[in-house]
Design a protein around this motif. Structure first.
Motif, PDB file in Angstrom:
ATOM      1  N   THR A 180       4.375   0.551   3.788  1.00  0.00           N
ATOM      2  CA  THR A 180       3.820   0.093   5.063  1.00  0.00           C
ATOM      3  C   THR A 180       3.147   1.226   5.815  1.00  0.00           C
ATOM      4  OG1 THR A 180       5.920   0.571   6.145  1.00  0.00           O
ATOM      5  CG2 THR A 180       5.575  -1.675   5.322  1.00  0.00           C
ATOM      6  N   HIS A 181       3.381   2.462   5.359  1.00  0.00           N
ATOM      7  CA  HIS A 181       2.788   3.631   5.996  1.00  0.00           C
ATOM      8  C   HIS A 181       2.790   4.792   4.994  1.00  0.00           C
ATOM      9  CE1 HIS A 181       7.092   4.488   7.846  1.00  0.00           C
ATOM     10  NE2 HIS A 181       7.151   4.146   6.582  1.00  0.00           N
ATOM     11  N   THR A 182       2.139   5.874   5.373  1.00  0.00           N
ATOM     12  CA  THR A 182       2.117   7.029   4.467  1.00  0.00           C
ATOM     13  C   THR A 182       3.312   7.956   4.709  1.00  0.00           C
ATOM     14  OG1 THR A 182       0.497   7.917   6.017  1.00  0.00           O
ATOM     15  CG2 THR A 182      -0.352   7.126   3.914  1.00  0.00           C
ATOM     16  N   SER A 183       4.173   7.595   5.670  1.00  0.00           N
ATOM     17  CA  SER A 183       5.324   8.464   5.973  1.00  0.00           C
ATOM     18  C   SER A 183       6.255   8.708   4.777  1.00  0.00           C
ATOM     19  CB  SER A 183       6.108   7.903   7.160  1.00  0.00           C
ATOM     20  OG  SER A 183       5.264   7.814   8.291  1.00  0.00           O
ATOM     21  N   PRO A 184       6.421   7.750   3.837  1.00  0.00           N
ATOM     22  CA  PRO A 184       7.288   8.071   2.693  1.00  0.00           C
ATOM     23  C   PRO A 184       6.824   9.294   1.896  1.00  0.00           C
ATOM     24  CG  PRO A 184       6.241   5.897   2.413  1.00  0.00           C
ATOM     25  CD  PRO A 184       6.039   6.326   3.826  1.00  0.00           C
ATOM     26  N   TYR A 210       0.010  -1.100   3.424  1.00  0.00           N
ATOM     27  CA  TYR A 210      -0.010  -2.573   3.446  1.00  0.00           C
ATOM     28  C   TYR A 210       0.915  -3.102   4.538  1.00  0.00           C
ATOM     29  CZ  TYR A 210      -1.842  -1.671  -1.212  1.00  0.00           C
ATOM     30  OH  TYR A 210      -2.588  -1.202  -2.265  1.00  0.00           O
ATOM     31  N   ARG A 211       0.475  -4.173   5.168  1.00  0.00           N
ATOM     32  CA  ARG A 211       1.363  -4.861   6.118  1.00  0.00           C
ATOM     33  C   ARG A 211       1.149  -6.354   5.991  1.00  0.00           C
ATOM     34  NH1 ARG A 211       2.249  -1.087  10.976  1.00  0.00           N
ATOM     35  NH2 ARG A 211       2.507   0.843   9.786  1.00  0.00           N
ATOM     36  N   ASN A 212       2.219  -7.083   6.284  1.00  0.00           N
ATOM     37  CA  ASN A 212       2.093  -8.531   6.303  1.00  0.00           C
ATOM     38  C   ASN A 212       1.537  -8.951   7.663  1.00  0.00           C
ATOM     39  OD1 ASN A 212       2.311 -11.231   5.960  1.00  0.00           O
ATOM     40  ND2 ASN A 212       4.545 -11.309   5.914  1.00  0.00           N
ATOM     41  N   ASN A 268      -5.807   2.104   5.749  1.00  0.00           N
ATOM     42  CA  ASN A 268      -5.615   3.491   5.305  1.00  0.00           C
ATOM     43  C   ASN A 268      -5.080   4.365   6.435  1.00  0.00           C
ATOM     44  OD1 ASN A 268      -7.207   3.585   2.529  1.00  0.00           O
ATOM     45  ND2 ASN A 268      -8.336   2.291   3.962  1.00  0.00           N
ATOM     46  N   GLN A 269      -4.209   5.269   6.053  1.00  0.00           N
ATOM     47  CA  GLN A 269      -3.680   6.206   7.039  1.00  0.00           C
ATOM     48  C   GLN A 269      -3.789   7.620   6.494  1.00  0.00           C
ATOM     49  OE1 GLN A 269       0.460   5.093   7.587  1.00  0.00           O
ATOM     50  NE2 GLN A 269      -0.047   3.746   9.303  1.00  0.00           N
ATOM     51  N   VAL A 270      -3.633   8.566   7.399  1.00  0.00           N
ATOM     52  CA  VAL A 270      -3.378   9.927   6.934  1.00  0.00           C
ATOM     53  C   VAL A 270      -2.127  10.399   7.662  1.00  0.00           C
ATOM     54  CG1 VAL A 270      -4.972  11.009   8.589  1.00  0.00           C
ATOM     55  CG2 VAL A 270      -4.279  12.242   6.536  1.00  0.00           C
ATOM     56  N   GLU A 271      -1.233  10.978   6.873  1.00  0.00           N
ATOM     57  CA  GLU A 271       0.034  11.463   7.380  1.00  0.00           C
ATOM     58  C   GLU A 271      -0.033  12.986   7.398  1.00  0.00           C
ATOM     59  OE1 GLU A 271       2.350   9.163   7.936  1.00  0.00           O
ATOM     60  OE2 GLU A 271       4.029  10.480   8.464  1.00  0.00           O
ATOM     61  N   ALA A 272       0.633  13.604   8.368  1.00  0.00           N
ATOM     62  CA  ALA A 272       0.721  15.067   8.322  1.00  0.00           C
ATOM     63  C   ALA A 272       2.179  15.451   8.541  1.00  0.00           C
ATOM     64  CB  ALA A 272      -0.149  15.698   9.401  1.00  0.00           C
ATOM     65  N   PHE A 302       7.024  18.953  12.780  1.00  0.00           N
ATOM     66  CA  PHE A 302       6.369  17.808  13.435  1.00  0.00           C
ATOM     67  C   PHE A 302       5.670  16.968  12.383  1.00  0.00           C
ATOM     68  CE2 PHE A 302       2.838  21.005  13.920  1.00  0.00           C
ATOM     69  CZ  PHE A 302       1.806  20.299  13.294  1.00  0.00           C
ATOM     70  N   ALA A 303       5.383  15.741  12.775  1.00  0.00           N
ATOM     71  CA  ALA A 303       4.693  14.831  11.848  1.00  0.00           C
ATOM     72  C   ALA A 303       3.798  13.924  12.673  1.00  0.00           C
ATOM     73  CB  ALA A 303       5.695  13.993  11.069  1.00  0.00           C
ATOM     74  N   PHE A 304       2.761  13.444  12.037  1.00  0.00           N
ATOM     75  CA  PHE A 304       1.992  12.374  12.686  1.00  0.00           C
ATOM     76  C   PHE A 304       1.349  11.482  11.640  1.00  0.00           C
ATOM     77  CE2 PHE A 304      -1.149  15.847  12.490  1.00  0.00           C
ATOM     78  CZ  PHE A 304      -2.264  15.204  11.940  1.00  0.00           C
TER      79      PHE A 304
HETATM   80  N1  DAH Z   1       4.224   5.777  10.188  1.00  0.00           N
HETATM   81  C1  DAH Z   1       3.863   5.321  11.509  1.00  0.00           C
HETATM   82  C2  DAH Z   1       3.169   3.982  11.423  1.00  0.00           C
HETATM   83  O1  DAH Z   1       2.624   3.681  10.411  1.00  0.00           O
HETATM   84  C3  DAH Z   1       2.968   6.317  12.175  1.00  0.00           C
HETATM   85  C4  DAH Z   1       3.650   7.583  12.475  1.00  0.00           C
HETATM   86  C5  DAH Z   1       4.325   7.750  13.675  1.00  0.00           C
HETATM   87  C6  DAH Z   1       3.692   8.598  11.561  1.00  0.00           C
HETATM   88  C7  DAH Z   1       4.958   8.920  13.988  1.00  0.00           C
HETATM   89  C8  DAH Z   1       4.365   9.790  11.855  1.00  0.00           C
HETATM   90  C9  DAH Z   1       4.978   9.937  13.082  1.00  0.00           C
HETATM   91  O2  DAH Z   1       4.403  10.804  11.000  1.00  0.00           O
HETATM   92  O3  DAH Z   1       5.598  11.091  13.355  1.00  0.00           O
HETATM   93  O4  DAH Z   1       3.175   3.268  12.377  1.00  0.00           O
END
Ligand code: DAH
Length: 372
Positions: A198-202, A224-226, A238-242, A335-337
């Protein structure tokens, strides 16, 4: 020509009257004269030629065959002379028709040649060069900026398991935070259920578990999201994770990084503000808004006249996440985003509907070929 007799002597002959326009004179001379005049004018097309040919030598109604048919109405002593004159006329006419046929043929060949001619002086046609998809353009620009800041680029599976997508990111089972990321389950019975991420956080979890701290990565990718799909919501995006995990990292580093990044990306000095919010895998968590680069914060349709664009979710990495990945939260912080690439592309290029990104319509996509 000594023999002009037969028709004068037999003016009532049905052929004679048919063969000479005024019903008088010699039919052979008449036909020959008429032919010479018509043929002398030449023919300008195949159909004109066919008409002429039919009129004189056509088997059914041709004037030349008619001359021969008329022979039997002549007195027998005239037939021989008439016949030989008719033969001479026939030979001339046929020869002339053969010449005209060759002319028509030549003209057709020439016309065809001209129609197919290649004009070597015309400018060449450029081959159509492909281009990058707008999301790819945005992704590559973001990658370039973070590569310059010392990050590496990581990748992870789109078919994830619950453990990486939720559990190790500090979403307890049945926690309501999972509701905001409903997805497509592929195998619910697996030890850790398989789902479309559902996100790139994994990727944070995978990279940190594998490589340990210190770490500085970005992870772009498809998620992907429902969702019910509309102009601003897609089920595939698409996302980018840091993720940065180092000694002494704080929210101030996060803020500074964003200001650097947005300034580089939008090409103008950009301020950043945090709005506190909740994500299970960070503490504190914040939505990041950038001073709208399109109006310098004065307010415009892109920022809905607020002067700010909300572009990412972020926060300080939750100690539980560090622990789950085998990193000591007393020693390291991070930190992450996470940011939506499609939304950034939409802001940048001002197109009306997210679905255009998935349609594969050349009329839309070919507009970006000069970029990046
Ligand atoms: N994974 C979150 C989402 O898809 C977005 C996100 C939020 C990523 C905070 C992060 C974070 O790395 O620190 O909604």
């Amino acid at each position: 020509m000594t023999d002009e007799g037969p028709e004068k002597e037999a003016p009532a002959s049905p052929h004679a009257s048919r063969l000479t326009p005024n019903g008088t004179g010699d039919p052979v001379d008449g036909v020959l004269a008429a032919f010479r005049e018509e043929a002398g004018r030449g023919v300008s097309s195949r159909s004109e030629f066919e008409r002429l040919k039919g009129k004189y030598v056509g088997r059914e109604k041709g004037l030349v065959p008619a001359l021969f048919a008329g022979i039997r109405n002549l007195p027998s002593q005239e037939r021989g002379a008439f016949g030989s004159r008719a033969n001479a006329a026939k030979a001339e006419i046929e020869e002339s028709i053969a010449r005209l046929a060759a002319e028509v043929e030549l003209r057709e060949i020439e016309a065809r040649r001209q129609a197919q001619a290649v004009d070597v002086t015309l400018p060449g046609r450029r081959p159509v060069a492909g281009g990058f998809h707008p999301v790819t353009i945005v992704r590559r620009r973001i990658e370039q900026i973070f590569l310059r800041m010392g990050y590496s680029i990581a990748d992870g599976p789109e078919l994830e398991n619950d453990r990486h997508n939720f559990e190790m990111l500090n979403f307890p089972p049945d926690h309501p935070a999972r509701d905001s990321q409903d997805t497509f389950f592929v195998d619910r019975k697996a030890k850790s259920p398989l789902l479309l991420r559902t996100h790139t956080s994994p990727v944070q979890i995978r990279e940190l578990s594998r490589r340990g701290a210190p770490l500085r990565v970005i992870a772009p990718g498809r998620v992907y999201r429902n969702e019910s799909v509309d102009a601003t919501h897609a089920a595939v995006f698409n996302q980018v994770e840091a993720l940065v995990v180092e000694r002494g990292i704080s929210m101030a580093d996060l803020k500074g990084t964003f200001e650097e990044f947005f300034t580089a990306f939008f090409g103008r000095e950009t301020k950043v503000r945090f709005i506190p919010t909740f994500f299970p895998f960070v503490e504190p968590g914040a939505d990041v808004a950038a001073h709208c680069p399109f109006c310098a914060g004065k307010g415009c349709p892109k920022c809905k006249h607020s002067g700010w664009l909300e572009l990412a979710g972020s926060g300080a990495v939750h100690p539980n996440v560090l622990k789950a990945c085998g990193v000591d939260p007393e020693e390291y912080t991070g930190f992450a985003f996470g940011m939506g690439l499609d939304r950034v592309a939409l802001l940048l290029y001002e197109f009306p509907d997210l679905r255009l990104l998935l349609d594969g319509d050349e009329r839309f996509l070919s507009q970006f070929t000069n970029e990046a």
